[in-house]
Design a protein around this motif. Structure first.
Motif, PDB file in Angstrom:
ATOM      1  N   ALA A 280      -7.606 -16.232 -29.781  1.00 26.04           N
ATOM      2  CA  ALA A 280      -7.490 -14.777 -29.395  1.00 26.04           C
ATOM      3  C   ALA A 280      -8.585 -13.629 -29.785  1.00 26.04           C
ATOM      4  O   ALA A 280      -8.957 -12.774 -28.829  1.00 26.04           O
ATOM      5  CB  ALA A 280      -6.256 -13.920 -29.734  1.00 26.04           C
ATOM      6  N   LEU A 281      -9.390 -14.225 -31.058  1.00 28.49           N
ATOM      7  CA  LEU A 281     -10.493 -13.297 -31.643  1.00 28.49           C
ATOM      8  C   LEU A 281     -11.828 -13.452 -30.492  1.00 28.49           C
ATOM      9  O   LEU A 281     -12.286 -12.568 -30.474  1.00 28.49           O
ATOM     10  CB  LEU A 281     -10.593 -13.553 -32.569  1.00 28.49           C
ATOM     11  CG  LEU A 281      -9.654 -13.219 -33.922  1.00 28.49           C
ATOM     12  CD1 LEU A 281     -10.107 -13.524 -35.136  1.00 28.49           C
ATOM     13  CD2 LEU A 281      -9.369 -12.015 -33.889  1.00 28.49           C
ATOM     14  N   ASP A 282     -11.777 -14.678 -29.758  1.00 28.01           N
ATOM     15  CA  ASP A 282     -12.820 -14.879 -29.088  1.00 28.01           C
ATOM     16  C   ASP A 282     -12.965 -13.944 -27.926  1.00 28.01           C
ATOM     17  O   ASP A 282     -14.365 -13.627 -27.396  1.00 28.01           O
ATOM     18  CB  ASP A 282     -12.932 -16.283 -28.198  1.00 28.01           C
ATOM     19  CG  ASP A 282     -12.995 -17.305 -29.273  1.00 28.01           C
ATOM     20  OD1 ASP A 282     -13.484 -17.122 -30.467  1.00 28.01           O
ATOM     21  OD2 ASP A 282     -12.271 -18.375 -29.264  1.00 28.01           O
ATOM     22  N   ALA A 283     -11.767 -13.384 -27.391  1.00 31.87           N
ATOM     23  CA  ALA A 283     -11.916 -12.451 -26.358  1.00 31.87           C
ATOM     24  C   ALA A 283     -12.534 -10.821 -26.860  1.00 31.87           C
ATOM     25  O   ALA A 283     -12.757 -10.209 -25.913  1.00 31.87           O
ATOM     26  CB  ALA A 283     -10.455 -12.060 -25.705  1.00 31.87           C
ATOM     27  N   LEU A 284     -12.807 -10.666 -28.044  1.00 29.52           N
ATOM     28  CA  LEU A 284     -13.157  -9.373 -28.547  1.00 29.52           C
ATOM     29  C   LEU A 284     -14.842  -9.651 -28.554  1.00 29.52           C
ATOM     30  O   LEU A 284     -15.292 -10.647 -28.698  1.00 29.52           O
ATOM     31  CB  LEU A 284     -12.705  -9.206 -29.887  1.00 29.52           C
ATOM     32  CG  LEU A 284     -11.006  -8.982 -30.165  1.00 29.52           C
ATOM     33  CD1 LEU A 284     -10.919  -9.186 -31.697  1.00 29.52           C
ATOM     34  CD2 LEU A 284     -10.532  -8.159 -29.420  1.00 29.52           C
ATOM     35  N   GLU A 285     -15.277  -8.198 -28.588  1.00 28.23           N
ATOM     36  CA  GLU A 285     -16.831  -8.311 -28.766  1.00 28.23           C
ATOM     37  C   GLU A 285     -17.008  -8.623 -30.157  1.00 28.23           C
ATOM     38  O   GLU A 285     -16.151  -8.761 -31.045  1.00 28.23           O
ATOM     39  CB  GLU A 285     -17.259  -6.774 -28.634  1.00 28.23           C
ATOM     40  CG  GLU A 285     -16.664  -5.658 -29.173  1.00 28.23           C
ATOM     41  CD  GLU A 285     -17.230  -4.408 -28.831  1.00 28.23           C
ATOM     42  OE1 GLU A 285     -18.094  -3.786 -29.760  1.00 28.23           O
ATOM     43  OE2 GLU A 285     -17.013  -3.936 -27.612  1.00 28.23           O
ATOM     44  N   GLU A 286     -18.292  -9.056 -30.275  1.00 27.75           N
ATOM     45  CA  GLU A 286     -18.844  -9.824 -31.550  1.00 27.75           C
ATOM     46  C   GLU A 286     -18.579  -8.865 -32.877  1.00 27.75           C
ATOM     47  O   GLU A 286     -17.949  -9.417 -33.832  1.00 27.75           O
ATOM     48  CB  GLU A 286     -20.153 -10.179 -31.390  1.00 27.75           C
ATOM     49  CG  GLU A 286     -20.445 -10.968 -32.709  1.00 27.75           C
ATOM     50  CD  GLU A 286     -22.005 -11.706 -32.630  1.00 27.75           C
ATOM     51  OE1 GLU A 286     -22.347 -11.930 -33.473  1.00 27.75           O
ATOM     52  OE2 GLU A 286     -22.275 -11.747 -31.283  1.00 27.75           O
ATOM     53  N   GLY A 287     -18.720  -7.490 -32.703  1.00 30.06           N
ATOM     54  CA  GLY A 287     -18.652  -6.775 -33.854  1.00 30.06           C
ATOM     55  C   GLY A 287     -16.974  -6.586 -34.174  1.00 30.06           C
ATOM     56  O   GLY A 287     -16.683  -6.567 -35.297  1.00 30.06           O
ATOM     57  N   ALA A 288     -16.209  -6.424 -33.352  1.00 26.98           N
ATOM     58  CA  ALA A 288     -14.926  -6.252 -33.647  1.00 26.98           C
ATOM     59  C   ALA A 288     -14.282  -7.735 -34.093  1.00 26.98           C
ATOM     60  O   ALA A 288     -13.391  -7.671 -34.943  1.00 26.98           O
ATOM     61  CB  ALA A 288     -14.074  -5.881 -32.157  1.00 26.98           C
ATOM     62  N   ARG A 289     -14.579  -8.689 -33.387  1.00 26.32           N
ATOM     63  CA  ARG A 289     -14.294  -9.998 -33.907  1.00 26.32           C
ATOM     64  C   ARG A 289     -14.556 -10.305 -35.209  1.00 26.32           C
ATOM     65  O   ARG A 289     -13.750 -10.933 -36.192  1.00 26.32           O
ATOM     66  CB  ARG A 289     -14.981 -11.298 -32.951  1.00 26.32           C
ATOM     67  CG  ARG A 289     -14.457 -12.486 -33.283  1.00 26.32           C
ATOM     68  CD  ARG A 289     -14.978 -13.688 -32.144  1.00 26.32           C
ATOM     69  NE  ARG A 289     -16.488 -13.267 -32.030  1.00 26.32           N
ATOM     70  CZ  ARG A 289     -16.963 -13.242 -30.741  1.00 26.32           C
ATOM     71  NH1 ARG A 289     -16.170 -12.943 -29.671  1.00 26.32           N
ATOM     72  NH2 ARG A 289     -18.122 -13.291 -30.659  1.00 26.32           N
TER      73      ARG A 289
ATOM     74  N   ALA B 116     -12.457  -8.367 -37.627  1.00 25.62           N
ATOM     75  CA  ALA B 116     -10.951  -9.019 -37.734  1.00 25.62           C
ATOM     76  C   ALA B 116     -10.998 -10.101 -38.499  1.00 25.62           C
ATOM     77  O   ALA B 116     -10.116 -10.178 -39.570  1.00 25.62           O
ATOM     78  CB  ALA B 116     -10.694  -9.332 -36.161  1.00 25.62           C
ATOM     79  N   ARG B 117     -11.942 -10.904 -38.503  1.00 23.71           N
ATOM     80  CA  ARG B 117     -11.929 -12.226 -39.147  1.00 23.71           C
ATOM     81  C   ARG B 117     -12.011 -11.743 -40.917  1.00 23.71           C
ATOM     82  O   ARG B 117     -11.491 -12.337 -41.668  1.00 23.71           O
ATOM     83  CB  ARG B 117     -13.357 -12.991 -38.882  1.00 23.71           C
ATOM     84  CG  ARG B 117     -12.916 -13.630 -37.791  1.00 23.71           C
ATOM     85  CD  ARG B 117     -14.092 -14.908 -37.630  1.00 23.71           C
ATOM     86  NE  ARG B 117     -13.674 -15.687 -36.184  1.00 23.71           N
ATOM     87  CZ  ARG B 117     -14.414 -15.813 -35.075  1.00 23.71           C
ATOM     88  NH1 ARG B 117     -15.706 -15.224 -35.311  1.00 23.71           N
ATOM     89  NH2 ARG B 117     -13.997 -16.448 -34.146  1.00 23.71           N
ATOM     90  N   ARG B 118     -12.856 -10.853 -41.034  1.00 30.13           N
ATOM     91  CA  ARG B 118     -12.949 -10.562 -42.329  1.00 30.13           C
ATOM     92  C   ARG B 118     -11.697  -9.926 -43.035  1.00 30.13           C
ATOM     93  O   ARG B 118     -11.262 -10.272 -44.147  1.00 30.13           O
ATOM     94  CB  ARG B 118     -14.112  -9.208 -42.610  1.00 30.13           C
ATOM     95  CG  ARG B 118     -15.467  -9.762 -42.826  1.00 30.13           C
ATOM     96  CD  ARG B 118     -16.279  -8.677 -42.906  1.00 30.13           C
ATOM     97  NE  ARG B 118     -16.409  -7.332 -42.311  1.00 30.13           N
ATOM     98  CZ  ARG B 118     -17.203  -7.466 -41.308  1.00 30.13           C
ATOM     99  NH1 ARG B 118     -17.940  -8.238 -40.715  1.00 30.13           N
ATOM    100  NH2 ARG B 118     -16.973  -6.208 -40.611  1.00 30.13           N
ATOM    101  N   VAL B 119     -10.919  -9.311 -42.392  1.00 29.11           N
ATOM    102  CA  VAL B 119      -9.477  -8.622 -42.581  1.00 29.11           C
ATOM    103  C   VAL B 119      -8.717  -9.773 -42.797  1.00 29.11           C
ATOM    104  O   VAL B 119      -7.826  -9.882 -43.641  1.00 29.11           O
ATOM    105  CB  VAL B 119      -9.180  -7.476 -41.709  1.00 29.11           C
ATOM    106  CG1 VAL B 119      -7.762  -7.183 -42.130  1.00 29.11           C
ATOM    107  CG2 VAL B 119     -10.188  -6.271 -41.694  1.00 29.11           C
TER     108      VAL B 119
ATOM    109  N   GLY C  40      -6.139  -0.070 -24.920  1.00 30.04           N
ATOM    110  CA  GLY C  40      -7.320   0.372 -24.229  1.00 30.04           C
ATOM    111  C   GLY C  40      -8.601  -0.466 -24.963  1.00 30.04           C
ATOM    112  O   GLY C  40      -9.087  -1.260 -24.532  1.00 30.04           O
ATOM    113  N   ASP C  41      -8.728  -0.149 -26.186  1.00 30.65           N
ATOM    114  CA  ASP C  41      -9.753  -1.140 -26.969  1.00 30.65           C
ATOM    115  C   ASP C  41      -8.943  -1.776 -27.958  1.00 30.65           C
ATOM    116  O   ASP C  41      -8.805  -1.642 -29.008  1.00 30.65           O
ATOM    117  CB  ASP C  41     -10.572   0.194 -27.609  1.00 30.65           C
ATOM    118  CG  ASP C  41     -11.642  -0.589 -28.479  1.00 30.65           C
ATOM    119  OD1 ASP C  41     -11.982  -1.629 -28.695  1.00 30.65           O
ATOM    120  OD2 ASP C  41     -12.473   0.276 -29.143  1.00 30.65           O
ATOM    121  N   VAL C  42      -8.780  -2.935 -27.561  1.00 27.67           N
ATOM    122  CA  VAL C  42      -8.075  -4.213 -28.166  1.00 27.67           C
ATOM    123  C   VAL C  42      -8.852  -4.261 -29.689  1.00 27.67           C
ATOM    124  O   VAL C  42      -8.002  -4.440 -30.518  1.00 27.67           O
ATOM    125  CB  VAL C  42      -7.906  -5.345 -27.427  1.00 27.67           C
ATOM    126  CG1 VAL C  42      -7.168  -6.478 -28.348  1.00 27.67           C
ATOM    127  CG2 VAL C  42      -7.157  -5.129 -26.188  1.00 27.67           C
ATOM    128  N   GLY C  43     -10.134  -4.379 -29.541  1.00 24.94           N
ATOM    129  CA  GLY C  43     -10.827  -4.499 -30.892  1.00 24.94           C
ATOM    130  C   GLY C  43     -10.586  -3.558 -31.808  1.00 24.94           C
ATOM    131  O   GLY C  43     -10.395  -4.098 -32.835  1.00 24.94           O
TER     132      GLY C  43
END
Length: 137
Positions: free
Chosen positions: A1-10, A13-16, A42-45
């Protein structure tokens, strides 16, 4: 699911997610996936990162709670007998459970233990029960 996010948000999210124990991260992810399936975001990331930060905040708040001895024993029984506790529940659910008045929290734990074999989604059941006990009709 994280793969669908833009790199910065991904990466954020991984860090958290890395700060949460694996079973808690899975419970949080399931809870968030359920929310996304029912609501438009709207902004899923940005939403995901905020939701994960809320989970970390709830985990920290629960850790700071002064839990009465009787409830502490009941929570230990829940963990020992059912493998359910702070290590496996969405942090908001666990925090709200330990913040209930002791009698209400003990009722919740007792009812969970009594029905454990028929409860398929532990986090959802406890979330609904805690909400019910927090907001009496």
């Amino acid at each position: 699911a994280l793969d669908a996010l833009e790199e910065g948000a991904r990466e954020a999210a991984r860090r958290v997610l890395a700060e949460l124990p694996l079973r808690v991260a899975i419970a949080v992810a399931d809870d968030l996936a359920g929310y996304l399936s029912r609501n438009s975001v709207g902004d899923v990331g940005a939403w995901l990162c905020a939701a994960l930060r809320d989970a970390l905040r709830a985990r920290d708040e629960a850790a700071r709670e002064s839990i009465p001895a009787g409830l502490r024993l009941a929570l230990k029984k829940l963990e020992t007998d059912c493998d359910v506790g702070a290590h496996s529940l969405p942090p908001q659910v666990y925090r709200d459970l330990v913040r209930l008045p002791e009698a209400s929290a003990l009722t919740c734990v007792d009812q969970f233990l009594a029905g454990f074999s028929s409860i398929t989604n532990h986090g959802a059941w406890l979330k609904a029960k805690v909400r019910e006990l927090k907001e009496p009709a």
